[in-house]
Scaffold this active site. Structure first.
Site, mmCIF file in Angstrom:
data_model
loop_
_atom_site.group_PDB
_atom_site.id
_atom_site.type_symbol
_atom_site.label_atom_id
_atom_site.label_comp_id
_atom_site.label_asym_id
_atom_site.label_seq_id
_atom_site.Cartn_x
_atom_site.Cartn_y
_atom_site.Cartn_z
ATOM 1 C CG HIS A 77 -1.948 -1.029 1.291
ATOM 2 N ND1 HIS A 77 -2.066 -1.881 2.366
ATOM 3 C CD2 HIS A 77 -2.923 -1.386 0.419
ATOM 4 C CE1 HIS A 77 -3.078 -2.716 2.165
ATOM 5 N NE2 HIS A 77 -3.613 -2.435 0.974
ATOM 6 C CE LYS A 104 -21.070 -8.291 6.074
ATOM 7 N NZ LYS A 104 -20.936 -8.845 4.704
ATOM 8 N NE ARG A 147 -2.850 -7.656 -4.530
ATOM 9 C CZ ARG A 147 -3.618 -8.157 -3.614
ATOM 10 N NH1 ARG A 147 -3.102 -8.554 -2.482
ATOM 11 N NH2 ARG A 147 -4.923 -8.299 -3.784
ATOM 12 C CB SER A 180 -4.693 -6.521 4.157
ATOM 13 O OG SER A 180 -4.174 -5.252 3.864
#
Length: 163
Positions: free
Chosen positions: A19, A43, A94, A132
Site C-alpha cells: 500500500h 458489518k 497485483r 492484507s
C-alpha cells in the site's frame, strides 16, 4: 491552479508496504492523496478497528506531511471522492485477478460519476504477493511479516498476537 487530489480507498486491515508503495507513486502524480479507510457500518469487523487502521496509516505516511490525509468513509466511493474534491481514485493492481474486479468497479464508478477517473498503479514486484489478508493469516500463525508491513503495523500485530 487547483490542486490535483486523489482518493486511495481500501480496507487497509492492516496497511502493508505494498500500500505504501502505491501511496508514494500516487504522490508523484497528484498534489494531495486522501487515504480513505472503507468500512461497512452494518458489518463491523476486521482484525483492527477503523480508528486503529487510520492511526497506523497516519503514522506510516507521516513523512509526506500535509500531502497525505487519512479518513474513513461508508457509502459510495464516488460520492466520497466528489465530496472531497478528488478527481481521481487510485487503485493498486497485483495480478490479473485484481484487474477483473477493479475493472468492473472502475466502470461502475464511471457510470455513477464521469468526473472521477480511476487510475491503476501496478504493484512493485517486491510487493506483488503481499495482501492484507495474507499478512493477517501469516501473523495469526506466528510467521514473520516484518518485511511486508511498516514498523507501526508490526508492533500492533505483535501486540495482538503477543510476540
Amino acid at each position: 491552479m487547483s490542486k490535483r487530489i486523489a482518493v486511495y480507498p481500501g480496507s487497509f486491515d492492516p496497511v502493508t508496504n505494498g500500500h505504501l508503495d502505491i501511496v508514494e507513486r500516487a504522490l508523484a502524480l497528484f498534489d494531495h492523496l486522501r487515504i480513505a479507510v472503507a468500512y461497512n457500518k452494518d458489518k463491523p469487523g476486521g482484525l483492527f478497528t477503523r480508528q486503529d487502521r487510520e492511526a497506523m496509516i497516519a503514522e506510516a505516511t507521516s513523512q509526506y506531511g500535509d500531502r497525505v490525509s487519512v479518513d474513513s468513509f461508508h457509502g459510495l466511493l464516488v460520492d466520497y471522492a466528489r465530496d472531497n474534491g478528488a478527481g481521481a481514485v487510485i487503485r493498486g493492481l497485483r495480478a490479473v485477478a485484481d484487474f477483473d474486479y477493479e475493472f468492473q468497479m472502475a466502470l461502475m464508478n464511471r457510470h455513477l460519476c464521469t468526473d472521477v477517473q480511476t487510475v491503476f498503479l501496478m504493484a512493485d514486484e517486491a510487493h506483488f504477493y503481499t495482501s492484507s489478508s495474507l499478512i493477517r493469516e501469516v501473523a495469526t500463525l506466528g510467521g514473520d511479516v516484518s518485511a511486508q508491513v511498516p514498523p507501526c503495523v508490526l508492533r500492533a500485530l505483535n501486540d495482538k498476537f503477543s510476540k
